[in-house]
Design an enzyme around this catalytic site. Structure first.
Site, PDB file in Angstrom:
ATOM      1  N   GLY A 150     -17.981 -27.267   3.530  1.00  0.00           N
ATOM      2  CA  GLY A 150     -18.851 -28.202   2.829  1.00  0.00           C
ATOM      3  C   GLY A 150     -20.210 -27.580   2.627  1.00  0.00           C
ATOM      4  O   GLY A 150     -21.087 -27.726   3.465  1.00  0.00           O
ATOM      5  N   ARG A 151     -20.384 -26.867   1.518  1.00  0.00           N
ATOM      6  CA  ARG A 151     -21.635 -26.142   1.274  1.00  0.00           C
ATOM      7  C   ARG A 151     -22.805 -27.091   1.079  1.00  0.00           C
ATOM      8  O   ARG A 151     -23.827 -26.982   1.744  1.00  0.00           O
ATOM      9  CB  ARG A 151     -21.480 -25.243   0.044  1.00  0.00           C
ATOM     10  CG  ARG A 151     -22.708 -24.416  -0.308  1.00  0.00           C
ATOM     11  CD  ARG A 151     -22.480 -23.662  -1.598  1.00  0.00           C
ATOM     12  NE  ARG A 151     -21.386 -22.714  -1.493  1.00  0.00           N
ATOM     13  CZ  ARG A 151     -21.539 -21.438  -1.176  1.00  0.00           C
ATOM     14  NH1 ARG A 151     -22.749 -20.957  -0.936  1.00  0.00           N
ATOM     15  NH2 ARG A 151     -20.501 -20.636  -1.103  1.00  0.00           N
ATOM     16  N   VAL A 159     -12.256 -27.633  -2.782  1.00  0.00           N
ATOM     17  CA  VAL A 159     -12.073 -27.983  -1.376  1.00  0.00           C
ATOM     18  C   VAL A 159     -13.177 -28.943  -0.945  1.00  0.00           C
ATOM     19  O   VAL A 159     -12.944 -29.925  -0.248  1.00  0.00           O
ATOM     20  CB  VAL A 159     -12.071 -26.718  -0.490  1.00  0.00           C
ATOM     21  CG1 VAL A 159     -12.103 -27.098   0.984  1.00  0.00           C
ATOM     22  CG2 VAL A 159     -10.847 -25.867  -0.777  1.00  0.00           C
ATOM     23  N   ASP A 160     -14.392 -28.669  -1.420  1.00  0.00           N
ATOM     24  CA  ASP A 160     -15.562 -29.458  -1.016  1.00  0.00           C
ATOM     25  C   ASP A 160     -15.632 -30.834  -1.669  1.00  0.00           C
ATOM     26  O   ASP A 160     -16.356 -31.699  -1.201  1.00  0.00           O
ATOM     27  CB  ASP A 160     -16.855 -28.715  -1.373  1.00  0.00           C
ATOM     28  CG  ASP A 160     -17.037 -27.446  -0.573  1.00  0.00           C
ATOM     29  OD1 ASP A 160     -16.260 -27.227   0.372  1.00  0.00           O
ATOM     30  OD2 ASP A 160     -17.956 -26.678  -0.883  1.00  0.00           O
ATOM     31  N   GLY A 165     -12.379 -19.995  -5.245  1.00  0.00           N
ATOM     32  CA  GLY A 165     -11.711 -19.918  -3.950  1.00  0.00           C
ATOM     33  C   GLY A 165     -10.361 -20.605  -3.965  1.00  0.00           C
ATOM     34  O   GLY A 165     -10.092 -21.469  -4.798  1.00  0.00           O
ATOM     35  N   GLN A 176      -8.427 -24.596   6.211  1.00  0.00           N
ATOM     36  CA  GLN A 176      -8.789 -25.826   5.497  1.00  0.00           C
ATOM     37  C   GLN A 176      -8.430 -25.720   4.021  1.00  0.00           C
ATOM     38  O   GLN A 176      -8.078 -26.715   3.391  1.00  0.00           O
ATOM     39  CB  GLN A 176     -10.287 -26.102   5.626  1.00  0.00           C
ATOM     40  CG  GLN A 176     -10.736 -26.436   7.029  1.00  0.00           C
ATOM     41  CD  GLN A 176     -12.244 -26.337   7.164  1.00  0.00           C
ATOM     42  OE1 GLN A 176     -12.967 -27.311   6.982  1.00  0.00           O
ATOM     43  NE2 GLN A 176     -12.736 -25.152   7.483  1.00  0.00           N
ATOM     44  N   ARG A 177      -8.551 -24.537   3.466  1.00  0.00           N
ATOM     45  CA  ARG A 177      -8.338 -24.394   2.026  1.00  0.00           C
ATOM     46  C   ARG A 177      -6.970 -23.822   1.653  1.00  0.00           C
ATOM     47  O   ARG A 177      -6.589 -23.878   0.485  1.00  0.00           O
ATOM     48  CB  ARG A 177      -9.439 -23.538   1.409  1.00  0.00           C
ATOM     49  CG  ARG A 177      -9.364 -22.061   1.746  1.00  0.00           C
ATOM     50  CD  ARG A 177     -10.547 -21.318   1.161  1.00  0.00           C
ATOM     51  NE  ARG A 177     -10.360 -19.879   1.181  1.00  0.00           N
ATOM     52  CZ  ARG A 177     -11.288 -19.004   0.830  1.00  0.00           C
ATOM     53  NH1 ARG A 177     -12.474 -19.435   0.456  1.00  0.00           N
ATOM     54  NH2 ARG A 177     -11.036 -17.703   0.852  1.00  0.00           N
ATOM     55  N   GLU A 201     -20.548 -27.005   7.399  1.00  0.00           N
ATOM     56  CA  GLU A 201     -21.153 -25.678   7.395  1.00  0.00           C
ATOM     57  C   GLU A 201     -22.484 -25.627   6.655  1.00  0.00           C
ATOM     58  O   GLU A 201     -23.316 -24.756   6.910  1.00  0.00           O
ATOM     59  CB  GLU A 201     -20.198 -24.680   6.741  1.00  0.00           C
ATOM     60  CG  GLU A 201     -19.942 -24.959   5.261  1.00  0.00           C
ATOM     61  CD  GLU A 201     -18.999 -23.967   4.609  1.00  0.00           C
ATOM     62  OE1 GLU A 201     -18.566 -23.011   5.292  1.00  0.00           O
ATOM     63  OE2 GLU A 201     -18.695 -24.143   3.410  1.00  0.00           O
TER      64      GLU A 201
END
EC number: 2.7.1.90
Length: 396
Positions: A185-186, A139-140, A11, A294-295, A240
């Site tokens: 945030g997976r 990102v996370d 991503g 956000q990304r 999320e």
């Protein structure tokens, strides 16, 4: 000839193109005359289908603009190289041979680290000589072992600033109001926890929920009710990837997301939060998904993040040209005040298929607020925050 190949994978982030600029600039310095640097268009797909872009001679103005370009200039894909057949690897090998690729730079996150490790091992078995290095991005902040990877600081900065602005908006009217904001945030809560830094502007969230802690809908409603009773307003941040006690993501609730296929829709918990809150409260409710900005929000990217991203791209090239292979360049923090890091490498097998989660010691005992220790970690990464006026006699 010993040509080089750069691949953007996974991503987007706000600073992945800074890493690209670092790779390109360093290759221009180190490649022999006549050798080429190619970029694979749309990630591994370009390698499979012989879609490569010659970026050897990009000039200084192009590199400057590349560094400021959001998302992924060379594109990505969601394709996973098949392991049950040699067909994909045969096509990759054919492209590498055709373009005489000797150096490979893969710029990506967890999945890309694992894919890079598998590709490196396959090329060894095939007897194809090359040096392969991975440049991290996330990102996370879910890449194991490292202090952080490029992309996360900018996502955190965007989240912090946006939430501080939303909190300002929430206090515009003297009426009861609930705001619930979904952030990425997976499986890790580093980005959601970063929202607490908005409090350093004087305007931060009341409640934060991370994937490392079970999400109890009833407790969430009670938490919000307590804040509303005290302040008349409540601002909650929810990652999320939070799950209920039965192990289900909130977006898998089919009573809310009837038309969606939950297996293909990570995130999208805003409808659930909206539905839950409206069942229990009659005041005004606003549920907001911060979404893709956000990304890819390069307009407020962290300057430290941009610099580190470019440095890692450059260092990956230097180490590959020195003969290193099968490694990922990483940042190790030496100190937070003053902020100092050094670049090291990790073997891909150390990092591949290992996902990082947030240290629970950063959470207060109530599990929905963040300790000051996390500020020591995150503030050096996101840079200086806006300063807002504080009016005497007016509180929020």
């Amino acid at each position: 000839m010993r040509n080089a190949l750069y691949i953007q994978s996974g991503g987007p982030t706000a600073v992945i193109n800074c890493s690209a600029a670092g790779v390109i600039r360093e290759c221009q310095e180190l490649l022999e005359k006549g050798d080429k640097l190619y970029a694979s268009l749309h990630g591994i797909d370009g390698l499979l289908h012989d879609h490569l872009y010659d970026c050897t001679d990009m000039d200084e103005m192009q590199l400057l603009r590349l560094r400021n370009t959001p998302s992924m200039a060379f594109g990505s894909c969601r394709y996973t190289v098949r392991e049950d057949t040699e067909e994909d690897y045969d096509r990759i090998l054919a492209t590498l041979k055709k373009y005489q690729i000797y150096y490979i730079f893969i710029n990506g996150g967890n999945g890309s680290v694992a894919a890079g490790h598998r590709l490196c091992e396959h090329l060894k078995k095939a007897g194809y000589p090359c040096c392969l290095m991975v440049i991290p991005k996330t990102v996370d902040n879910d890449i194991a072992i490292v202090d952080h990877a490029p992309g996360f600081p900018s996502a955190a900065r965007h989240t912090v600033i946006t939430i501080s602005e939303l909190v300002h908006d929430m206090y515009t009217y003297d009426t009861d109001l609930i705001m619930a904001v979904e952030v990425m945030g997976r499986n890790t809560g580093y980005l959601a926890a970063a929202a607490a830094a908005a409090g350093k502007t004087g305007w931060g969230p009341d409640l934060i929920y991370v994937p490392e802690v079970v999400f109890d809908p009833e407790q969430f409603v009670n938490d919000v009710a307590q804040v509303i009773q005290k302040k008349g307003k409540c601002f909650a941040v929810v990652a999320e990837g939070v799950k209920t006690a039965d192990g289900r993501y909130l977006f898998e609730d089919t009573t809310v997301n009837k038309a969606d296929d939950p297996s293909k829709n990570m995130g999208g918990i805003t409808p659930y939060l909206n539905h839950l809150l409206r069942k229990h409260f009659i005041c005004k409710i606003r549920c907001i998904d911060l979404g893709l900005m956000q990304r890819c929000g390069a307009h407020d990217a962290s300057e430290i993040d941009k610099t580190e991203a470019q440095q890692l791209g450059s260092e990956a090239v230097k180490r590959a040209f020195a003969g290193e292979s099968g490694k990922m360049v990483t940042l190790t923090r030496i100190s937070s005040s003053p902020y100092r890091t050094e670049i090291q490498t990790l073997d891909l097998e150390q990092v591949a298929d290992v996902e990082r989660v947030m240290d629970l010691s950063y959470l207060e005992d109530n599990r929905h607020q963040i300790k000051e220790a996390y500020m020591d970690y995150i503030l050096p990464l996101i840079g200086d925050l806006p300063e807002y006026v504080e009016l005497d006699g007016i509180s929020h």
